[in-house]
Design a protein around this motif. Structure first.
Motif, mmCIF file in Angstrom:
data_model
loop_
_atom_site.group_PDB
_atom_site.id
_atom_site.type_symbol
_atom_site.label_atom_id
_atom_site.label_comp_id
_atom_site.label_asym_id
_atom_site.label_seq_id
_atom_site.Cartn_x
_atom_site.Cartn_y
_atom_site.Cartn_z
ATOM 1 N N TRP A 48 100.266 -7.400 92.744
ATOM 2 C CA TRP A 48 101.211 -6.088 92.753
ATOM 3 C C TRP A 48 100.252 -5.231 93.820
ATOM 4 O O TRP A 48 100.811 -4.410 94.458
ATOM 5 N N GLU A 49 98.947 -5.131 93.950
ATOM 6 C CA GLU A 49 98.111 -4.774 94.700
ATOM 7 C C GLU A 49 98.611 -5.017 96.256
ATOM 8 O O GLU A 49 98.737 -4.078 97.235
ATOM 9 N N TYR A 50 98.699 -6.238 96.305
ATOM 10 C CA TYR A 50 99.027 -6.723 97.785
ATOM 11 C C TYR A 50 100.485 -6.238 98.088
ATOM 12 O O TYR A 50 100.702 -5.840 99.125
ATOM 13 N N PHE A 56 93.982 -13.543 98.582
ATOM 14 C CA PHE A 56 93.116 -12.225 98.367
ATOM 15 C C PHE A 56 93.822 -10.918 98.167
ATOM 16 O O PHE A 56 94.765 -10.895 99.007
ATOM 17 N N ASP A 57 93.531 -10.087 97.387
ATOM 18 C CA ASP A 57 94.021 -8.884 97.478
ATOM 19 C C ASP A 57 93.546 -7.813 98.375
ATOM 20 O O ASP A 57 92.514 -8.391 99.248
ATOM 21 N N PRO A 58 93.958 -6.600 98.406
ATOM 22 C CA PRO A 58 93.596 -5.758 99.534
ATOM 23 C C PRO A 58 92.262 -5.378 99.568
ATOM 24 O O PRO A 58 91.746 -4.876 100.563
ATOM 25 N N HIS A 59 91.413 -5.530 98.547
ATOM 26 C CA HIS A 59 89.998 -5.352 98.480
ATOM 27 C C HIS A 59 89.195 -6.579 98.760
ATOM 28 O O HIS A 59 87.913 -6.692 98.465
ATOM 29 N N GLY A 60 89.847 -7.662 98.994
ATOM 30 C CA GLY A 60 89.254 -8.923 99.094
ATOM 31 C C GLY A 60 88.913 -9.441 97.861
ATOM 32 O O GLY A 60 88.124 -10.659 97.951
ATOM 33 N N ASP A 61 89.398 -9.280 96.800
ATOM 34 C CA ASP A 61 89.152 -9.964 95.516
ATOM 35 C C ASP A 61 90.209 -11.175 95.493
ATOM 36 O O ASP A 61 91.455 -11.026 95.766
ATOM 37 N N PRO A 62 89.764 -12.366 94.906
ATOM 38 C CA PRO A 62 90.585 -13.500 94.678
ATOM 39 C C PRO A 62 91.726 -13.220 94.004
ATOM 40 O O PRO A 62 91.490 -12.711 92.827
ATOM 41 N N SER A 97 83.399 -1.372 96.655
ATOM 42 C CA SER A 97 84.087 0.014 96.121
ATOM 43 C C SER A 97 85.329 -0.030 96.734
ATOM 44 O O SER A 97 85.840 -0.336 97.578
ATOM 45 N N GLN A 98 86.244 0.637 95.996
ATOM 46 C CA GLN A 98 87.636 1.085 96.162
ATOM 47 C C GLN A 98 87.972 2.671 96.387
ATOM 48 O O GLN A 98 89.223 2.760 96.428
ATOM 49 N N SER A 99 86.911 3.327 96.703
ATOM 50 C CA SER A 99 87.251 4.683 96.754
ATOM 51 C C SER A 99 87.966 4.960 97.983
ATOM 52 O O SER A 99 87.858 4.372 99.079
HETATM 53 MN MN LIG Z 1 92.145 -4.938 94.000
#
Ligand SMILES: [Mn+2]
Ligand SMILES: [Mn+2]
Ligand SMILES: [Mn+2]
Ligand SMILES: [Mn+2]
Lengths: 218, 218
Positions: free
Chosen positions: A80-82, A123-129, A161-163
């Motif tokens: 969903w983030e993606y 990977f999601d927008p924060h680079g998490d798989p 961080s996602q700030s």
């Molecule tokens: Mn994320």
DNA sequence: ATTTATTTTTAGACAAACCTAAAAAATAAA
DNA sequence: TTTATTTTTTAGGTTTGTCTAAAAATAAAT
């Protein structure tokens, strides 16, 4: 199958387990913004559902079933983030809360069709798989930019961080997921780094910034 | 602002009000699959929140504030349905339950960005109008196909049922939303109709089918 | 090895949303 | 206009997920 509250606990245990094998009641309490007494109640419940192994006073960890459930929720969250960033043009500092709700939509058909629609992102927008439909995670041999030696070319893969403050700074410096760069100089005085961005100018970043950016060799 | 349960009640009152101004406890009970006693409890709660006007034993109707809330939920429901059918390739018999969950995601930014992403659709996959961001509904001067006279060209605009059985039948007959057709013959014996589909063959449909299909003149 | 501090659990309550069973009101029938 | 039927509300409970306050267990300090 599971309530929203249960799912949030399961996900929290999963995340905290990345730090340390055994997760404490207080750690969960802090993560979920609830009182420790409430955590204890929920842990008892999740134990009877065989999602966690839990002995009073000795912390908790996910069962193999629990891990599967957690990965399913994380899969939804990151897909969903993606979607929000890639299709709806959200900034990656705005997506977490919304995904926190969307991750609880139950239809697995929805998730799989969404995955296909997005082109099976890894990977999601924060680079998490993003776990695939079987719960498998792509792994990257990434390390912190702050530990990269001079004149090695690397690519930004994730943020620690996602700030919105971090996003603002990255935008200003011309950095984003996938940006290739080379460390030109490291200043001993304050640990700041001079970076040459591929096909662009040289920028200076702080040690603080360098230690929340993950990169991989390229 | 509102819980999922409250939102479901508000939406149910809205829908039942399309039939008759005043909505009864039993009607809500049937619509929401709960016992009448539970409905009474919720009505009291919604009254204190000024979402409905309600006098014991005399039924309920939405306040103007309640109407706004209802339209917001319906907007989300129908936009998600459109998304599921148009982008994720769901059949329109599969989307309702999922949309029933998605309609409760709270972010208004999400809804508005979704709306833009979808190209501001005016009607959902079942032909029902999608409220715009201000709650305005597009209206269509539609009528039942069963009431259309011979040799008048019309276009299918909506369906009165969302069952997979109906969808199966429509697919088989080569009918869908937007299909243009002309009534060629009406058989008095069983009320069945012979239709000439624009640029296609002639098909026969039952009176039962004709009376769940809405059409507009074209 | 005690004492002290921290962490965790228990005990008891509460709000939300539901339930069943019984009472009351409204409606329909006789 | 009584009587019977249906509808709706009240009364009293249950489950889920939270809370506070107090007790118990564990860990840290003297
Ligand atoms: Mn994320
Ligand atoms: Mn969540
Ligand atoms: Mn719903
Ligand atoms: Mn619809």
């Amino acid at each position: 199958m599971f309530t929203v509250a249960e799912e949030n606990y399961i996900k929290a245990v999963y995340h905290l387990q990345q730090q340390q094998e055994m997760v404490s009641t207080n750690a969960l309490s802090a993560e979920l913004q609830t009182r420790p007494a409430s955590v204890t109640d929920m842990l008892k419940k999740l134990k009877t559902k065989r999602i966690i192994s839990y002995e009073p006073y000795h912390g908790v960890k996910l069962s193999s079933e629990g891990k599967k459930v957690a990965l399913g929720i994380i899969r939804k969250h990151r897909l969903w983030e993606y979607f929000l960033v890639d299709k709806l043009q959200f900034g990656w500092d705005e997506v977490h809360e919304v995904a926190e709700e969307l991750e609880h939509i139950s239809s697995t058909k929805l998730v799989d069709k969404l995955d296909a629609f997005l082109g099976y992102p890894k990977f999601d927008p924060h680079g998490d798989p993003i776990p695939d439909s079987k719960g498998r995670l792509a792994s990257q041999q990434q390390e912190l930019l702050s530990g990269i030696p001079i004149s090695k070319t690397v690519e930004i893969t994730a943020v620690g961080s996602q700030s919105s403050e971090l996003l603002e700074l990255l935008k200003h410096k011309g950095l984003q997921m996938g940006t290739r760069l080379e460390v030109k100089k490291i200043f001993d005085f304050d640990g700041s780094l001079e970076l040459k961005i591929k096909n662009q100018q040289v920028v200076t970043i702080s040690r603080d910034l360098a230690s929340v950016l993950f990169v991989k060799p390229v």
